[in-house]
Design an enzyme around this catalytic site. Structure first.
Site, mmCIF file in Angstrom:
data_model
loop_
_atom_site.group_PDB
_atom_site.id
_atom_site.type_symbol
_atom_site.label_atom_id
_atom_site.label_comp_id
_atom_site.label_asym_id
_atom_site.label_seq_id
_atom_site.Cartn_x
_atom_site.Cartn_y
_atom_site.Cartn_z
ATOM 1 N N CYS A 26 0.864 -1.175 0.000
ATOM 2 C CA CYS A 26 0.000 0.000 0.000
ATOM 3 C C CYS A 26 0.898 1.222 0.000
ATOM 4 C CB CYS A 26 -0.954 -0.022 1.189
ATOM 5 S SG CYS A 26 -0.132 -0.112 2.792
ATOM 6 N N HIS A 532 25.512 -15.154 9.861
ATOM 7 C CA HIS A 532 24.267 -15.929 9.768
ATOM 8 C C HIS A 532 24.632 -17.411 9.765
ATOM 9 C CE1 HIS A 532 20.383 -17.405 8.380
ATOM 10 N NE2 HIS A 532 19.890 -16.194 8.553
#
Length: 618
Positions: A26, A532
């Site tokens: 949006c 990670h």
């Protein structure tokens, strides 16, 4: 903002492409519908540069970006391939409560058409203002053209919604379009109000489907189920053309005879109810809309009110609900303007400036709310106070809009000449002045300059030592597209041979994820490094990981950060290749002395070359 890095980080944080059922955006948010929200790592998503915050509401996982959301959305499209076969896709739909599913449905159906609706509505508002001030006459062809291009979209809204509803319900878009076309077909529109109408002897009342919402959404939902049934029962040789023929033949009369009249009664009752509130207790309706609109925005629940705007417009030709929302929007913009004026923190002022302009001009308040007003608490509360008072005054003035617009400074012409303009001016003035003055005079608890450490002005090269025992491989060999492409930063990867992760340099723990799968570190000179452990290991939810540090903790090179059970993780089917990347490449644009092959923790891995020395090295 590096849109590609933000896109890659967000996509990884929500659990990867395989965890995404659908994605739309949006004005300020990426709106994911996830297959399993438990697989999303909200802390990791919030830590991605460019992300303001995360909100989980209405059956959606909403990542707030701000004005740059279309660019991030476009970058996600480049590195993913959402969609695929529609068959069975509905099985992945969220199974939350009915309210959440309703909000998810409304936002998915209305989001794609919102900006066209708002843009043409703004044109209509400017045209109405031009007529009010005598700048253009209504009896010439110029006006006719401008009126057509500004009015057509909302008049034929059922056609637009037939496409988005078909995509949501997994129905055939072109059959949905044929149904919607019949609803607004000129001959049918000419039957509105005519007596004694029948369809094969069945009496019905023709209602207007111009600007309607409910009938097309309901009938497309029914269409989706009918198509599945017919495709399963009809022979393959004829089902592709017989299915749409039967669906249209049944659906359109069903709307005319049953769905349309019922929805017209419900919509009329709702529109009349809204009108009754704004006629008999306008201050209450205005105060609620002005005060709570931004609260609805926080939870993404404002989408549930969008159909009310269109229903009120269809019923009465005007939208009373919109006026007080102008007060709500401008009040939050005024509050952040107060922060801009009063703040001494340079970072806070630099955030407040664009958020103020965005709020006042475009009505985009998420950057102001999430980035400043809500964290500071008082400005957000002051904005609500201004919205309540301003909204009540505007509603008391009987102010309304004759077009669907996104409330903002630029959209104010939509209100001109509609109601008491003195009350409108007073309401807007109060909505702006109250939160601005309260914020400037009463103030707020301001974060200190070092609350969010900024990179040093003169960054220096940093030697990054290996955090693992293992084998160094090129980052491009990482079995993860985002890391392999360098979207999250330049670096290397290590295939570990033990289950201990150590600090690669003296640092502050910028992010210690509770799942243990990743650690973010910040050096005093400004270098930021992400480690990670494994690929997609966030899905383990912390199983097999033991985090030894917390966010904000100071560590020395060689300190133990995480212990993990490498064998168990591998047995669970996860690749343990561990990327080590420099995430702020704008300050550290190059690597030097990169190690290859076997490495032990504590041995030099690479040197992050700062922007100060990179030109010299080149």
């Amino acid at each position: 903002m590096d849109y590609s890095k933000t896109a890659a980080g967000v996509l990884q944080g929500v659990g990867g492409e395989e965890n995404v059922r659908s994605l739309v955006h949006c004005a300020t948010r990426l709106r994911f519908v996830l297959k399993d929200e438990a697989k999303a790592d909200s802390a990791a998503v919030k830590a991605v540069p460019g992300v303001v915050t995360v909100a989980q509401a209405g059956g959606q996982y909403q990542v707030v970006i701000g004005n740059d959301v279309p660019d991030v959305f476009a970058e996600i499209g480049k590195i993913s391939n959402f969609g695929g076969s529609a068959d069975g896709a509905a099985d992945d739909a969220p199974k939350g409560n009915l309210f959440n599913r309703f909000i998810s449905m409304i936002s998915s159906i209305f989001t794609p058409v919102l900006w066209a609706l708002a843009g043409t509505g703004l044109l209509k508002a400017f045209l109405a203002a031009a007529v009010t001030f005598g700048w253009i006459a209504t009896d010439n062809s110029t006006y006719a053209v401008l009126n057509a291009l500004s009015d057509a979209f909302i008049n034929f809204l059922p056609i637009a919604l037939s496409i988005t509803a078909a995509r949501y319900f997994k129905a055939n878009e072109w059959t949905s379009l044929a149904i919607a076309g019949a609803l607004v077909y000129p001959t049918m529109a000419g039957l509105v109000g005519q007596p004694d109408l029948t369809f094969f002897g069945i009496p019905f009342t023709m209602v207007s489907y111009v600007s309607s919402v409910i009938p097309i959404i309901v009938v497309v939902w029914l269409q989706s189920h009918a198509e599945k049934f017919l495709y399963a029962k009809l022979p393959g040789a004829v089902r592709r053309f017989v299915t749409p023929m039967l669906v249209v033949l049944v659906a359109v009369p069903l709307v005319f005879v049953v769905i349309g009249p019922i929805s017209d009664l419900l919509g009329g009752a709702l529109g009349n109810g809204i009108g009754w509130v704004f006629e008999n207790a306008p201050w209450a309706g205005g105060a609620i809309m002005g005060g709570f609109w931004q609260v609805f925005v926080i939870f993404g629940l404002h989408w549930g009110l969008v159909p009310l705007f269109t229903l009120e417009f269809q019923t009465t030709g005007q939208i009373s609900l919109v006026g007080p929302v102008f007060a709500a929007v401008l009040a939050q913009a005024a509050a952040v303007a107060g922060v801009w004026v009063r703040a001494r923190n340079k970072n806070l002022k630099s955030l407040a400036a664009p958020a103020t302009l965005s709020g006042f001009l475009a009505g985009i308040t998420e950057p102001a709310i999430y980035g400043i007003n809500l964290p500071l608490k008082r400005p957000f509360a002051f904005g609500i106070v201004g919205g309540v008072i301003g909204g009540a005054i505007i509603a008391l003035g009987g102010v309304f809009s004759t077009a669907f617009v996104v409330p903002s400074g630029l959209a104010l012409p939509a209100l001109l000449g509609n109601g008491n303009m003195l009350m409108l001016a007073l309401g807007l003035a109060v909505a702006i002045a109250v939160p601005f003055l309260l914020t400037v005079i009463i103030g707020f608890v301001e974060p200190t300059e070092d609350a969010a450490p900024a990179p040093a002005a003169a960054a220096t090269d940093l030697v990054v030592y290996s955090p693992l025992d293992g084998t160094v491989v090129a980052l491009s060999e990482t079995p993860d597209a985002a890391f392999a492409a360098g979207a999250l930063g330049d670096g290397v990867a290590i295939q570990p041979r033990s289950g201990a992760l150590y600090a690669p340099f003296d640092a502050t723990i910028a992010a210690a994820f509770p799942t243990g799968h990743a650690i973010g570190l910040r050096h005093a000179d400004g270098a930021e490094v992400l480690i990670h452990i494994g690929i997609d290991t966030v899905k383990l939810g912390g199983t097999h990981f033991d985090v030894k540090v917390t966010t904000g903790q100071e560590v020395k090179a060689g300190d133990l950060l995480v212990e993990f059970d490498a064998d168990a993780i591998a047995a669970a089917g996860y690749d343990l290749t561990t990327p080590i990347v420099v995430t702020n490449g704008e300050l550290y644009p190059a690597l030097a002395d990169v190690q290859t092959g076997p490495v032990a923790h504590g041995e030099p891995l690479f040197t992050a070359v700062s922007i100060e020395s990179a030109p010299v090295s080149a």
